[in-house]
Write an enzyme that holds these catalytic residues in place. Structure first.
Site, short mmCIF file in Angstrom:
data_model
loop_
_atom_site.label_atom_id
_atom_site.label_comp_id
_atom_site.label_asym_id
_atom_site.label_seq_id
_atom_site.Cartn_x
_atom_site.Cartn_y
_atom_site.Cartn_z
N LEU A 530 0.80 -1.18 0.01
CA LEU A 530 0.03 -0.05 -0.03
C LEU A 530 0.93 1.31 0.24
O LEU A 530 0.28 2.38 -0.47
CB LEU A 530 -0.75 0.04 1.20
CG LEU A 530 -2.09 -0.92 1.44
CD1 LEU A 530 -3.00 -1.03 2.84
CD2 LEU A 530 -2.95 -0.97 0.13
N GLY A 533 6.10 3.83 4.90
CA GLY A 533 5.99 4.45 5.94
C GLY A 533 7.57 4.76 6.37
O GLY A 533 8.56 4.29 5.75
N GLY A 534 7.74 5.60 7.48
CA GLY A 534 9.08 6.03 8.09
C GLY A 534 9.72 5.00 8.34
O GLY A 534 11.08 5.03 8.40
N PHE A 535 9.32 3.71 8.97
CA PHE A 535 10.15 2.72 9.50
C PHE A 535 9.81 1.34 8.42
O PHE A 535 10.47 0.30 8.80
CB PHE A 535 9.89 2.36 10.68
CG PHE A 535 10.32 3.51 11.75
CD1 PHE A 535 11.43 3.94 12.01
CD2 PHE A 535 9.09 4.35 12.12
CE1 PHE A 535 11.67 5.21 12.78
CE2 PHE A 535 9.16 5.52 13.07
CZ PHE A 535 10.66 5.85 13.25
N VAL A 538 3.88 -0.86 4.20
CA VAL A 538 2.53 -0.99 4.80
C VAL A 538 1.83 -2.01 3.42
O VAL A 538 1.98 -1.91 2.21
CB VAL A 538 1.81 0.07 5.01
CG1 VAL A 538 0.27 -0.51 5.42
CG2 VAL A 538 2.54 1.16 5.80
N LYS A 551 1.80 -2.94 8.83
CA LYS A 551 3.09 -2.18 8.69
C LYS A 551 4.11 -2.99 9.29
O LYS A 551 4.09 -3.65 10.48
CB LYS A 551 2.94 -0.85 9.54
CG LYS A 551 4.08 -0.19 9.39
CD LYS A 551 4.00 1.54 9.73
CE LYS A 551 3.83 1.52 11.40
NZ LYS A 551 3.78 3.02 11.76
N ASP A 647 4.87 13.86 15.20
CA ASP A 647 5.18 13.85 13.46
C ASP A 647 3.82 13.85 12.77
O ASP A 647 3.50 13.17 11.88
CB ASP A 647 5.68 12.38 13.44
CG ASP A 647 6.53 12.26 12.04
OD1 ASP A 647 6.72 13.61 11.57
OD2 ASP A 647 6.71 11.40 11.57
#
Length: 827
Positions: A530, A533-535, A538, A551, A647
């Site tokens: 999808l 993300g930052g880490f 997903v 995620k 954030d």
């Protein structure tokens, strides 16, 4: 008329009290502001408590407590109550130890539900009402004197705060509006409540009230459940008193109340200006100074003044059969037996419930696997032997199996009780909320009772089904038995290993824990991505018929802290504008988070898209701004601890099928206790959205409000805060806005100007004004998120609310206003 006594000296805890008597009346209009400049009569105690007294009534007998009213707070004094509180004034107050032990006790407060800030105001206005407003001018509390002619305010020797008219007649009094405490001579009238207060002065979950048929104590719930009742019969009492009444209907017209008198708690029925005593409950009597308080454990206790402090004397409520009948004596899910607390269990020894704190079992228990409505098909009812409850409100008569089935089908049902009326039928009660259970001896209650508590089981791996089918076809009993034992041993080893690796073991309210294999199957081996993300990435998946987003955290060395922060934070809160965390996976190799699926993805792809078909209308964007504001207001102001997201950016705002916005990605979030003003933390967040105070690493929830201001500008302008593709001088959106303000062309910051902008240009300007208020360099000048919501919903005017900082339209667009963001690259 009793005199008003005012503090004449600011006194710390180690100094003596000093008074003079300047005036018997607080002349109307009277106005007091909550600050040391206008109320210099303050005292700070070694316990951290601070009082700013407006009126003080010294005990003329020289023994017993004195009373004061004013503002009171606990360190660090972020919020204040307007209250009546007891104070100690004596000859030996130069002794610091004595002062420390005589910390004021709050007797009555006007604004327990909504504490105020520094510079809040209290005023007797010209309508005759005592009015409390917060620092921003918003109304917090007011008396209702119905336009009576009030000339002043008095604090009586009894601790009663009074508004009086020109002839000294009481117009309003605090005694008629009890909080958590009754003083000598005070009554609790029919329909009024005595409501418990917690240790931090917030409103508790217990209340005591007088109904027409008795005195009842309730624990608040949906619906409230009583745990104590003292019944009385008004008709019989009137008959015994030889009152001439023609029917029981006349008795219904009587007003029932209880009064706290010297040595007793007495109930009366008032009829035709005559008081009839209904019952008299004797209390221990050791001094002329006493109070009665409903406390956060549900006990109604009497306290006596011992010379320097209030000491408990006795419980008032005779709760049957014993201490275990108090609803929270062992916390949620706890089972009370002769004063000891345990957790529900079954004979197999499986740990289905755990103590929140093994050293304090009275705090309650939590399920090893939290209940999930998305996995209701994997829930079971665990029978509890010899367990009952403090109160039953049975719903209907049915069979026991039908009763149990109804609980399993109802997501809100957490436990079920069935009381047999005969061999076939009985009364069924489904419990949506669980307080403490009680152990009982069956031979003593006189009826048969079955109790079941709902537990969550994990979906069985599909591989085990295949193995079972293979074993069945082999048809060798010994092989089947051997494999079964082997599977059981392996599962126990794996389960134990997973529990040891689980960082959330023992934390209450956590979402469902999944195995990595379950999530790999749910996502079809992580085949449909999808986003990123930052880490980590997903992926889309499915649990049954429910779509999910999984995620995967790739960088375990960098992401473990963020993973734990996200599960603990979002797993314990629920709001329509926060993405719901369904579950998680945690073992040595994998950490994954399972969210509800948001089919329209993140906000950034909609507001920064160059395609006209992907752009959002102004109405949709305005609704999204409100949704974000409501989500942040909940995190900052409505949770047990303040949750600072740290954030906030369009990539962390997700949109559902109806374009409702929900805040996601809590990996950087910090929790701030209500008694903390800030936290110290390393720089975290995204370049362009960081507030100026990140330079000092001293952070409050106002850092989120700055980021929200940036996001609002991006939503309105449909361009990024930092965009290197823009011409020189226009790469920073805030700098560009300041330049446009100078020349009066604010809407020039809007990209892709179209008919929608032409129709709603005035609204866009108002929203930009709100964004600039959020972007003030000094965090104290930024609004609270609840104020932002009110402005967006039209319930508050931003220019008026901002006070001296935004008193005119010109000031809001003043280019000298410091709006420079922090240029720190965090990630």
């Amino acid at each position: 008329m009793l005199l008003l006594l005012l503090f004449a000296l600011s006194v710390p805890s180690s100094q003596a009290w000093s008074f003079d008597y300047p005036s018997p009346i607080a002349n109307l209009p009277s106005l007091w502001s909550n600050n040391n400049a206008t109320i210099p009569y303050s005292a700070t105690y070694t316990s951290g408590l601070t009082t700013r007294a407006i009126l003080v009534r010294q005990n003329p007998a020289g023994y017993g407590p004195s009373f004061a009213c004013g503002f009171i707070c606990t360190a660090p004094c972020d919020t204040f109550l307007f209250a009546v509180f007891s104070v100690f004034i004596g000859e030996n107050t130069n002794n610091p130890a004595l002062n420390a032990s005589a910390t004021p006790r709050v007797i009555w407060t006007a604004n327990r539900r909504r504490p105020v800030k520094e510079n809040a105001s209290l005023q007797i206005n010209r309508d005759g009402d005592l009015v409390l407003r917060d620092f921003d001018g918003s109304l917090v509390w007011s008396t209702t004197t119905s336009g009576s002619t009030v000339v002043g305010m008095n604090l009586a020797q009894t601790g009663n705060l009074i508004l009086f008219d020109m002839v000294g007649k009481t117009v309003w009094e605090s005694f008629e509006h009890p909080d958590d405490t009754l003083l000598i001579g005070q009554s609790l009238r029919q329909g009024k409540r005595l409501t418990s207060a917690s240790a931090n002065w917030t409103q508790g979950q217990f209340y005591l009230t007088v109904l027409d048929h008795g005195l009842h104590a309730f624990v608040d719930g949906d619906p409230p459940q009583f745990y104590y009742q003292k019944r009385f019969n008004v008709t019989d009492a009137m008959a015994h008193s030889n009152m001439n009444i023609s029917s029981s209907d006349e008795a219904k017209d009587s007003m029932v109340y209880i009064s706290f008198l010297q040595g007793s708690l007495t109930a009366f029925a008032s009829f035709n200006n005559t008081d009839i005593k209904l019952f008299d409950m004797s209390l221990p009597w050791r001094s002329s100074a006493q109070l009665m308080s409903l406390e956060d454990d549900g006990h109604l206790r009497v306290y006596g003044w011992d010379g320097i402090s209030w000491e408990p004397l006795a419980d008032v409520l005779d709760v049957q059969p014993d201490e275990c009948a108090y609803p929270t004596v062992c916390g949620e899910y706890g089972i009370c037996s002769q004063g000891y607390c345990s957790c529900p269990s079954r004979n197999s020894g499986d740990e289905l419930f755990r103590h929140l704190d093994d050293r304090q079992p009275n705090l309650g228990c939590s399920p090893a696997i939290p209940l999930s409505c998305d996995l209701i098909q994997y829930q079971q009812l665990l029978p509890l032997a010899d367990v009952t409850y403090f109160n039953f409100a049975y719903n209907w008569t049915t069979h026991e199996e039908s009763c149990k089935e109804a609980c399993l089908k109802a997501c809100t049902c957490k436990a079920v009780f069935f009381r047999y009326q005969n061999d076939t039928y009985g009364s069924c009660y489904l419990m949506p909320k669980i307080f403490s259970f009680m152990h009982y001896k069956p031979e003593k209650i006189g009826y048969n009772l079955s109790a079941y508590i709902k537990v969550q089981m994990l979906p069985p791996p599909s591989a085990s089904k295949d193995l079972g089918a293979t074993a069945y076809h082999v048809g060798v009993p010994v092989l089947v038995a051997f494999i079964g034992v082997l599977i059981l041993i392996i599962k126990r080893i794996i389960s134990k290993k997973m529990q040891e690796d689980d960082p959330f073991k023992g934390i209450p309210g956590m979402p469902t824990r999944f195995s990595y294999k379950q999530l790999r199957e749910a996502t079809n081996n992580f085949s449909k991505k999808l986003g990123q993300g930052g880490f980590g990435p997903v992926y889309e998946g499915k649990l049954g018929n429910v779509k999910i987003a999984v995620k995967c955290l790739r960088d375990m060395g960098h992401g473990k802290e963020e993973f734990m922060a996200e599960v603990i934070t979002i797993g314990s809160v629920h709001h329509i504008n926060l993405v719901r965390l369904i579950g998680y996976c945690s073992d040595k190799l994998h950490r994954l988070l399972v969210y509800e699926h948001m089919c329209n993805g993140s906000l950034d792809k909609w507001i920064f898209s160059k395609s006209q078909s992907d752009s959002l209308s102004w109405a949709s964007r305005y609704k999204i701004i409100i949704d974000i504001a409501k989500g942040l207001a909940y995190l900052h102001e409505e949770c047990r601890q303040k949750i600072v997201h740290l954030d906030i950016k369009p990539g962390n705002i997700l949109l559902d099928e109806n374009f409702n916005a929900k805040i996601s990605d809590f990996g950087l979030a910090k929790l701030i206790d209500r008694d903390q003003s800030h936290v110290m933390t390393k720089v975290r967040g995204t370049r362009g959205y960081l507030a100026p105070e990140w330079l000092t690493s001293t952070i409050t929830e106002k850092a989120d409000i700055y980021s929200f201001g940036v996001v609002v500008l991006e939503i309105v302008s449909r361009r990024k805060i930092l965009d290197s593709s823009q011409p020189e001088g226009s790469t920073n959106l805030i700098n560009l806005l300041q330049e446009k303000i100078k020349v009066g062309q604010v809407l020039d910051i809007v990209e892709n100007q179209d008919e929608d902008m032409q129709l709603h240009g005035a609204e866009m300007i108002e929203v930009i004004k709100l964004a600039i208020w959020c972007l003030q360099r000094e965090c104290s000048k930024r609004p609270a998120m609840s104020q932002v919501v009110k402005v967006l919903e039209g319930a508050m005017d931003a220019e008026r609310t901002a006070g001296s900082e935004t008193t005119s339209r010109d000031y809001i667009f003043n280019a000298s206003s410091p709006l420079t963001p922090v240029q720190v690259s965090a990630r």
